[in-house]
Design a protein around this motif. Structure first.
Motif, PDB file in Angstrom:
ATOM      1  N   GLN A   1      -7.737 123.988  69.045  1.00  0.00           N
ATOM      2  CA  GLN A   1      -7.979 124.344  67.651  1.00  0.00           C
ATOM      3  C   GLN A   1      -6.697 124.117  66.846  1.00  0.00           C
ATOM      4  OE1 GLN A   1      -9.759 128.316  67.385  1.00  0.00           O
ATOM      5  NE2 GLN A   1     -10.492 128.107  69.484  1.00  0.00           N
ATOM      6  N   ILE A   2      -6.807 123.357  65.772  1.00  0.00           N
ATOM      7  CA  ILE A   2      -5.654 123.024  64.935  1.00  0.00           C
ATOM      8  C   ILE A   2      -5.876 123.611  63.541  1.00  0.00           C
ATOM      9  CG2 ILE A   2      -4.264 121.169  63.949  1.00  0.00           C
ATOM     10  CD1 ILE A   2      -5.109 119.410  66.265  1.00  0.00           C
ATOM     11  N   ARG A   3      -4.833 124.249  63.026  1.00  0.00           N
ATOM     12  CA  ARG A   3      -4.916 124.846  61.690  1.00  0.00           C
ATOM     13  C   ARG A   3      -3.650 124.526  60.913  1.00  0.00           C
ATOM     14  NH1 ARG A   3      -5.714 131.327  60.228  1.00  0.00           N
ATOM     15  NH2 ARG A   3      -6.013 131.042  57.967  1.00  0.00           N
ATOM     16  N   GLY A   4      -3.821 123.997  59.719  1.00  0.00           N
ATOM     17  CA  GLY A   4      -2.698 123.703  58.840  1.00  0.00           C
ATOM     18  C   GLY A   4      -2.833 124.455  57.537  1.00  0.00           C
ATOM     19  N   ILE A   5      -1.743 125.085  57.081  1.00  0.00           N
ATOM     20  CA  ILE A   5      -1.743 125.873  55.844  1.00  0.00           C
ATOM     21  C   ILE A   5      -0.626 125.375  54.944  1.00  0.00           C
ATOM     22  CG2 ILE A   5      -1.422 128.165  54.840  1.00  0.00           C
ATOM     23  CD1 ILE A   5      -2.569 129.365  57.364  1.00  0.00           C
ATOM     24  N   GLY A   6      -0.949 125.144  53.694  1.00  0.00           N
ATOM     25  CA  GLY A   6       0.035 124.796  52.682  1.00  0.00           C
ATOM     26  C   GLY A   6      -0.107 125.731  51.504  1.00  0.00           C
ATOM     27  N   GLN A   7       1.004 126.244  50.997  1.00  0.00           N
ATOM     28  CA  GLN A   7       0.952 127.225  49.916  1.00  0.00           C
ATOM     29  C   GLN A   7       2.076 126.967  48.917  1.00  0.00           C
ATOM     30  OE1 GLN A   7       0.086 131.328  51.064  1.00  0.00           O
ATOM     31  NE2 GLN A   7       1.641 132.061  49.631  1.00  0.00           N
ATOM     32  N   GLN A   8       1.751 127.062  47.628  1.00  0.00           N
ATOM     33  CA  GLN A   8       2.704 126.818  46.552  1.00  0.00           C
ATOM     34  C   GLN A   8       2.578 127.928  45.507  1.00  0.00           C
ATOM     35  OE1 GLN A   8       5.053 124.164  45.780  1.00  0.00           O
ATOM     36  NE2 GLN A   8       5.586 125.680  44.207  1.00  0.00           N
TER      37      GLN A   8
ATOM     38  N   GLU B   1      -0.522 125.113  63.270  1.00  0.00           N
ATOM     39  CA  GLU B   1      -0.811 125.939  64.452  1.00  0.00           C
ATOM     40  C   GLU B   1      -1.739 125.202  65.400  1.00  0.00           C
ATOM     41  OE1 GLU B   1      -1.909 130.257  64.061  1.00  0.00           O
ATOM     42  OE2 GLU B   1      -3.816 129.541  64.916  1.00  0.00           O
ATOM     43  N   HIS B   2      -1.405 125.277  66.702  1.00  0.00           N
ATOM     44  CA  HIS B   2      -2.263 124.752  67.758  1.00  0.00           C
ATOM     45  C   HIS B   2      -2.698 125.929  68.637  1.00  0.00           C
ATOM     46  CE1 HIS B   2       0.304 121.378  66.565  1.00  0.00           C
ATOM     47  NE2 HIS B   2      -0.703 120.584  66.891  1.00  0.00           N
ATOM     48  N   LYS B   3      -3.974 125.995  68.925  1.00  0.00           N
ATOM     49  CA  LYS B   3      -4.501 127.095  69.734  1.00  0.00           C
ATOM     50  C   LYS B   3      -5.409 126.532  70.820  1.00  0.00           C
ATOM     51  CE  LYS B   3      -7.155 131.418  69.347  1.00  0.00           C
ATOM     52  NZ  LYS B   3      -7.854 132.328  68.398  1.00  0.00           N
TER      53      LYS B   3
ATOM     54  N   SER C   1     -12.177 130.697  81.298  1.00  0.00           N
ATOM     55  CA  SER C   1     -12.352 131.050  82.705  1.00  0.00           C
ATOM     56  C   SER C   1     -11.159 131.843  83.234  1.00  0.00           C
ATOM     57  CB  SER C   1     -12.565 129.780  83.536  1.00  0.00           C
ATOM     58  OG  SER C   1     -11.458 128.907  83.392  1.00  0.00           O
ATOM     59  N   TYR C   2      -9.989 131.662  82.652  1.00  0.00           N
ATOM     60  CA  TYR C   2      -8.799 132.410  83.067  1.00  0.00           C
ATOM     61  C   TYR C   2      -8.426 133.509  82.070  1.00  0.00           C
ATOM     62  CZ  TYR C   2      -8.119 128.606  86.403  1.00  0.00           C
ATOM     63  OH  TYR C   2      -8.290 127.691  87.419  1.00  0.00           O
ATOM     64  N   GLY C   3      -9.193 133.649  80.994  1.00  0.00           N
ATOM     65  CA  GLY C   3      -8.877 134.641  79.981  1.00  0.00           C
ATOM     66  C   GLY C   3      -7.575 134.358  79.269  1.00  0.00           C
ATOM     67  N   LEU C   4      -7.172 133.092  79.213  1.00  0.00           N
ATOM     68  CA  LEU C   4      -5.857 132.706  78.705  1.00  0.00           C
ATOM     69  C   LEU C   4      -5.975 132.074  77.324  1.00  0.00           C
ATOM     70  CD1 LEU C   4      -2.790 132.286  79.297  1.00  0.00           C
ATOM     71  CD2 LEU C   4      -3.414 130.054  80.252  1.00  0.00           C
ATOM     72  N   THR C   5      -5.065 132.481  76.428  1.00  0.00           N
ATOM     73  CA  THR C   5      -4.971 131.897  75.094  1.00  0.00           C
ATOM     74  C   THR C   5      -3.522 131.505  74.826  1.00  0.00           C
ATOM     75  OG1 THR C   5      -6.798 133.248  74.267  1.00  0.00           O
ATOM     76  CG2 THR C   5      -5.350 132.248  72.634  1.00  0.00           C
ATOM     77  N   LEU C   6      -3.305 130.252  74.436  1.00  0.00           N
ATOM     78  CA  LEU C   6      -1.969 129.745  74.109  1.00  0.00           C
ATOM     79  C   LEU C   6      -1.952 129.314  72.655  1.00  0.00           C
ATOM     80  CD1 LEU C   6      -1.317 127.548  77.276  1.00  0.00           C
ATOM     81  CD2 LEU C   6      -0.491 129.870  76.854  1.00  0.00           C
ATOM     82  N   ILE C   7      -0.934 129.756  71.904  1.00  0.00           N
ATOM     83  CA  ILE C   7      -0.802 129.429  70.485  1.00  0.00           C
ATOM     84  C   ILE C   7       0.624 128.967  70.214  1.00  0.00           C
ATOM     85  CG2 ILE C   7      -0.963 130.275  68.120  1.00  0.00           C
ATOM     86  CD1 ILE C   7      -2.951 132.356  69.066  1.00  0.00           C
ATOM     87  N   GLU C   8       0.731 127.865  69.499  1.00  0.00           N
ATOM     88  CA  GLU C   8       2.032 127.354  69.067  1.00  0.00           C
ATOM     89  C   GLU C   8       2.012 127.214  67.552  1.00  0.00           C
ATOM     90  OE1 GLU C   8       4.979 123.510  69.760  1.00  0.00           O
ATOM     91  OE2 GLU C   8       2.808 123.327  69.995  1.00  0.00           O
ATOM     92  N   ARG C   9       3.045 127.742  66.865  1.00  0.00           N
ATOM     93  CA  ARG C   9       3.126 127.663  65.410  1.00  0.00           C
ATOM     94  C   ARG C   9       4.468 127.077  64.999  1.00  0.00           C
ATOM     95  NH1 ARG C   9       1.485 133.088  66.144  1.00  0.00           N
ATOM     96  NH2 ARG C   9      -0.729 133.446  65.732  1.00  0.00           N
ATOM     97  N   TRP C  10       4.416 126.256  63.957  1.00  0.00           N
ATOM     98  CA  TRP C  10       5.628 125.719  63.352  1.00  0.00           C
ATOM     99  C   TRP C  10       5.490 125.843  61.844  1.00  0.00           C
ATOM    100  CZ3 TRP C  10       6.066 121.809  59.768  1.00  0.00           C
ATOM    101  CH2 TRP C  10       7.365 121.431  59.449  1.00  0.00           C
ATOM    102  N   SER C  11       6.538 126.305  61.171  1.00  0.00           N
ATOM    103  CA  SER C  11       6.492 126.497  59.728  1.00  0.00           C
ATOM    104  C   SER C  11       7.615 125.718  59.069  1.00  0.00           C
ATOM    105  CB  SER C  11       6.614 127.987  59.372  1.00  0.00           C
ATOM    106  OG  SER C  11       7.848 128.514  59.816  1.00  0.00           O
ATOM    107  N   THR C  12       7.487 125.525  57.757  1.00  0.00           N
ATOM    108  CA  THR C  12       8.456 124.739  57.014  1.00  0.00           C
ATOM    109  C   THR C  12       9.808 125.435  56.872  1.00  0.00           C
ATOM    110  OG1 THR C  12       7.483 125.634  54.980  1.00  0.00           O
ATOM    111  CG2 THR C  12       6.734 123.460  55.710  1.00  0.00           C
ATOM    112  N   ASP C  13       9.879 126.714  57.193  1.00  0.00           N
ATOM    113  CA  ASP C  13      11.183 127.377  57.225  1.00  0.00           C
ATOM    114  C   ASP C  13      11.844 127.222  58.597  1.00  0.00           C
ATOM    115  OD1 ASP C  13       9.530 129.002  58.640  1.00  0.00           O
ATOM    116  OD2 ASP C  13       9.817 130.787  57.418  1.00  0.00           O
ATOM    117  N   ASN C  14      11.364 126.224  59.368  1.00  0.00           N
ATOM    118  CA  ASN C  14      11.941 125.860  60.670  1.00  0.00           C
ATOM    119  C   ASN C  14      11.868 127.006  61.684  1.00  0.00           C
ATOM    120  OD1 ASN C  14      12.671 123.187  60.042  1.00  0.00           O
ATOM    121  ND2 ASN C  14      14.501 123.903  58.964  1.00  0.00           N
TER     122      ASN C  14
END
Length: 318
Positions: free
Chosen positions: A73-80, A94-96, A101-114
Motif C-alpha cells: 500500500q502506497i500513500r503520498g501526501i502533499g500539503q501547502q 508511505e509504504h505499507k 499469515s504472520y500478523g506482521l505489518t511493516l511501514i516506511e515513511r519519508w517526509s520532506t523535512d528529511n
C-alpha cells in the motif's frame, strides 16, 4: 440440507425412531461475550470526527493512495499553507506491507523535512488480542534519532496500551486503560517522565457508546474539562455538541456541529461555537475513488474585519 429417513409403518402412524441423519452438523450460534472498548485516545472519536474531519482550514492537501500488484500500500501526501505570512509546504510518502499469515505489518515513511521512520508490528500471534510495535526514526538533516515501543492488549471489556519513548536521558512512559460494560466506558491515561521521576500528565474519562450515539466527559489534572454528545439522528444526519472549560480561567467554549449526507456522493458539514466562528465543509465524490472537499471558517464576530480562512482537500484512491 437435512435428509430424514422415513420409518413410518404402513398404517400411517408415526414411529418414534432415532434414525434421523443430517449430512451437515447443526449450526450453533454463539452469543457475543462482550464489547471490546476503544483505546483511551479514541473514546470520543465520533465526536472529534464530527468537528474536525474534512475541515481543511488554512491549507490545501492532496492525499493519494494506491496498492501495487504484490499488495504494498502506497500513500503520498502533499500539503501547502494558504493565507499565512510564512507559508509552509510539506509532503510525505508511505509504504505499507501487511503479511496477514504472520500478523506482521511493516511501514516506511519519508517526509520532506528529511525524516525517515520505520515501523514494525506483530498482532495476535503470541497472545490473542495483543499487539507489539517498534518504531525508529532518523532525521537526515540533524542526525537526531528516536525510537519507541508500543504495546496494546484488547479483549472483551478491556483495552490496555503502553507506549515507551526510548530516550537515553530517561524514557517517557504513556499508559492507558479502558473498561466497558453494557456500553458504559471508563478509562484513564497517565504519562510518566522517568528522567524527572514524576507524573507529568493524567486524564480520566467516562462515557457511554452505542451504534448511534456517544456521550463523553473527561478531565485533565481535574483542572481542564471536556464534554461531548454525538447522535446519528437518521442514516443521513449526524449532530453533536461539545464543551471545553478550565478552572484556571478563560472562556468556556461551546460548539454545535452537524453533518448531512445529501446523497451517496455528497455531504455537507457545519459547526458554530460561542466565539462566533462558523465552519462549513462540502465534500463531493467526483468519480469513484476521487473526492474533493472545500472548507471555510468564517469569523462571525467580525465579518467586515477579515480573518476568514479557507482550504481544500483532494483524496484519490486508485
Amino acid at each position: 440440507m437435512a435428509r430424514v429417513m422415513d420409518n413410518r409403518p404402513a398404517d400411517g402412524k408415526t414411529n418414534f425412531s432415532t434414525s434421523y441423519i443430517r449430512e451437515q452438523p447443526l449450526q450453533v450460534s454463539s452469543a457475543p461475550v462482550g464489547e471490546i472498548p476503544p483505546a483511551f485516545a479514541d473514546l470520543n472519536q465520533s465526536i472529534r470526527d464530527l468537528f474536525t474531519k474534512n475541515y481543511h482550514i488554512g491549507f490545501a492537501k492532496v492525499d493519494i493512495k494506491t496498492v501495487t500488484a504484490n499488495g504494498v500500500q502506497i500513500r503520498g501526501i502533499g500539503q501547502q499553507d494558504i493565507g499565512s505570512e510564512a507559508p509552509r509546504a510539506f509532503g510525505s510518502l508511505e509504504h505499507k506491507y501487511v503479511q496477514r499469515s504472520y500478523g506482521l505489518t511493516l511501514i516506511e515513511r519519508w517526509s520532506t523535512d528529511n525524516m525517515v521512520t520505520m515501523e514494525a508490528s506483530v498482532e495476535d500471534k503470541f497472545l490473542a488480542g495483543a499487539k507489539a510495535t517498534f518504531l525508529a526514526g532518523l532525521s537526515a538533516q540533524t542526525g537526531k534519532r528516536n525510537a519507541a515501543l508500543k504495546f496494546a492488549y484488547k479483549r472483551p471489556f478491556i483495552h490496555l496500551t503502553t507506549d515507551v519513548d526510548l530516550d537515553f536521558a530517561g524514557p517517557v512512559v504513556r499508559s492507558s486503560a479502558v473498561s466497558s460494560y453494557n456500553g458504559v466506558r471508563i478509562g484513564g491515561n497517565v504519562v510518566v517522565d522517568t528522567a524527572k521521576s514524576a507524573i507529568t500528565r493524567y486524564n480520566l474519562a467516562l462515557g457511554m457508546g452505542g451504534p448511534r450515539y456517544t456521550l463523553h466527559a473527561g478531565t485533565t489534572h481535574f483542572r481542564d474539562f471536556e464534554m461531548g454528545v454525538y447522535n446519528r439522528v437518521d442514516p443521513n444526519l449526524e449532530v453533536g455538541f461539545q464543551s471545553n472549560f478550565s478552572t484556571t480561567g478563560g472562556n468556556t467554549l461551546l460548539a454545535l456541529g452537524a453533518k448531512y449526507d445529501i446523497d451517496p456522493t455528497a455531504s455537507v458539514k457545519a459547526k458554530l461555537d460561542t466565539v462566533g466562528q462558523l465552519g462549513v465543509s462540502y465534500t463531493q465524490e467526483l468519480r469513484k475513488g476521487v473526492k474533493l472537499t472545500l472548507s471555510t471558517l468564517i469569523n462571525g464576530a467580525n465579518l467586515s474585519g477579515g480573518g476568514h480562512r479557507y482550504g481544500f482537500g483532494l483524496e484519490v484512491d486508485v
